[in-house]
Write an enzyme that holds these catalytic residues in place. Structure first.
Site, PDB file in Angstrom:
ATOM      1  N   ILE A   1       0.989  -1.139   0.136  1.00 41.04           N
ATOM      2  CA  ILE A   1      -0.036  -0.012  -0.029  1.00 41.04           C
ATOM      3  C   ILE A   1       0.959   1.216   0.200  1.00 41.04           C
ATOM      4  O   ILE A   1       1.828   1.410   0.975  1.00 41.04           O
ATOM      5  CB  ILE A   1      -1.199  -0.147   1.171  1.00 41.04           C
ATOM      6  CG1 ILE A   1      -1.746   1.445   1.351  1.00 41.04           C
ATOM      7  CG2 ILE A   1      -0.458  -0.229   2.623  1.00 41.04           C
ATOM      8  CD1 ILE A   1      -3.057   1.131   2.270  1.00 41.04           C
ATOM      9  N   SER A   2       0.874   1.865  -0.954  1.00 43.46           N
ATOM     10  CA  SER A   2       1.623   3.337  -1.158  1.00 43.46           C
ATOM     11  C   SER A   2       1.653   4.065   0.136  1.00 43.46           C
ATOM     12  O   SER A   2       0.356   4.376   0.846  1.00 43.46           O
ATOM     13  CB  SER A   2       1.403   3.879  -2.530  1.00 43.46           C
ATOM     14  OG  SER A   2       1.588   3.038  -3.564  1.00 43.46           O
ATOM     15  N   GLN A   3       2.618   4.901   0.334  1.00 43.15           N
ATOM     16  CA  GLN A   3       2.730   5.863   1.282  1.00 43.15           C
ATOM     17  C   GLN A   3       1.647   6.795   1.209  1.00 43.15           C
ATOM     18  O   GLN A   3       1.325   7.134  -0.123  1.00 43.15           O
ATOM     19  CB  GLN A   3       4.106   6.354   1.456  1.00 43.15           C
ATOM     20  CG  GLN A   3       4.479   7.368   0.252  1.00 43.15           C
ATOM     21  CD  GLN A   3       5.992   7.714   0.407  1.00 43.15           C
ATOM     22  OE1 GLN A   3       6.644   6.892   0.099  1.00 43.15           O
ATOM     23  NE2 GLN A   3       6.380   8.810   0.733  1.00 43.15           N
TER      24      GLN A   3
END
Length: 217
Positions: free
Chosen positions: A63-65
């Site tokens: 899950i991207s920042q």
């Protein structure tokens, strides 16, 4: 939609961090505030849900920042009358953010497990304008039609013409472009009457886009 019960001080720091990263669109900031990120990460990572870091999820994905999610969303410039395609559902977090900004969101995932779990999370949050599709993101099914906005959340070696062809006139596509082991750039395309305008925005690091539907999970 339910909102997060995370401590207000941490949510305030979360919003300030996004602003410091240059995110200024108020609609995007509200969407990021309204989506409870802790529901989209593994139980063991929930203490880090509002840190500006990428976190691992199932199937070897991430899950991207939050700042990257917010920046990509801002660059997409989604409106309530837009139909949006997301390629790479992952946990469903990006789709949940988009659901607050667009009219309809179609999100495509190649891993059955990720698609099923994202579908459950989005339903629990009341994201009724999001459809999760198990499909090959590198070969979008014809029946999904055309879109006003397209967001790709895995790195492409280049943006396929077939994907650009799915854009409506004045459509916008945002995608990370570059090799798995080398530099990647976030690219924004806008389809105009004279052709396609291309802009390279920031350096990023994403897992590579893979073709086909995963067989094992």
């Amino acid at each position: 939609m339910p909102t997060s019960e995370w401590p207000p001080q941490e949510k305030m720091q979360f919003q300030l961090a996004l602003r410091r990263r240059g995110v200024s669109d108020l609609a995007v900031l509200r969407a990021m505030e309204d989506v409870p990120r802790e529901l989209f990460v593994a139980a063991g990572d929930r203490a880090d849900a509002y840190r500006d870091v990428a976190l691992p999820i199932d199937c070897g994905q991430t899950i991207s920042q939050p700042s990257v999610v917010a920046y990509m969303t801002e660059q997409l410039q989604s409106k309530p009358f837009h139909r949006v395609l997301e390629i790479g559902t992952g946990s469903g977090y990006q789709a949940a953010v988009l659901s607050h900004l667009a009219g309809d969101v179609v999100t495509v995932e190649r891993f059955r497990l990720l698609a099923e779990r994202a579908r459950e999370r989005l339903a629990r949050l009341g994201c009724r304008n999001v459809e999760v599709v198990l499909a090959d993101g590198c070969s979008i099914p014809d029946e999904l039609g055309h879109f006003d906005r397209i967001l790709v959340t895995a790195a492409l070696p280049d943006i396929p013409e077939a994907l650009v062809a799915r854009l409506q006139p004045d459509g916008v596509l945002v995608a990370p472009v570059g090799p798995q082991s080398g530099p990647q750039a976030l690219v924004r395309l806008r389809k105009t009457k004279d052709g396609v305008d291309r802009a390279e925005l920031i350096e990023v690091r994403f897992v590579p886009a893979l073709s086909g539907i995963a067989r094992e999970i």
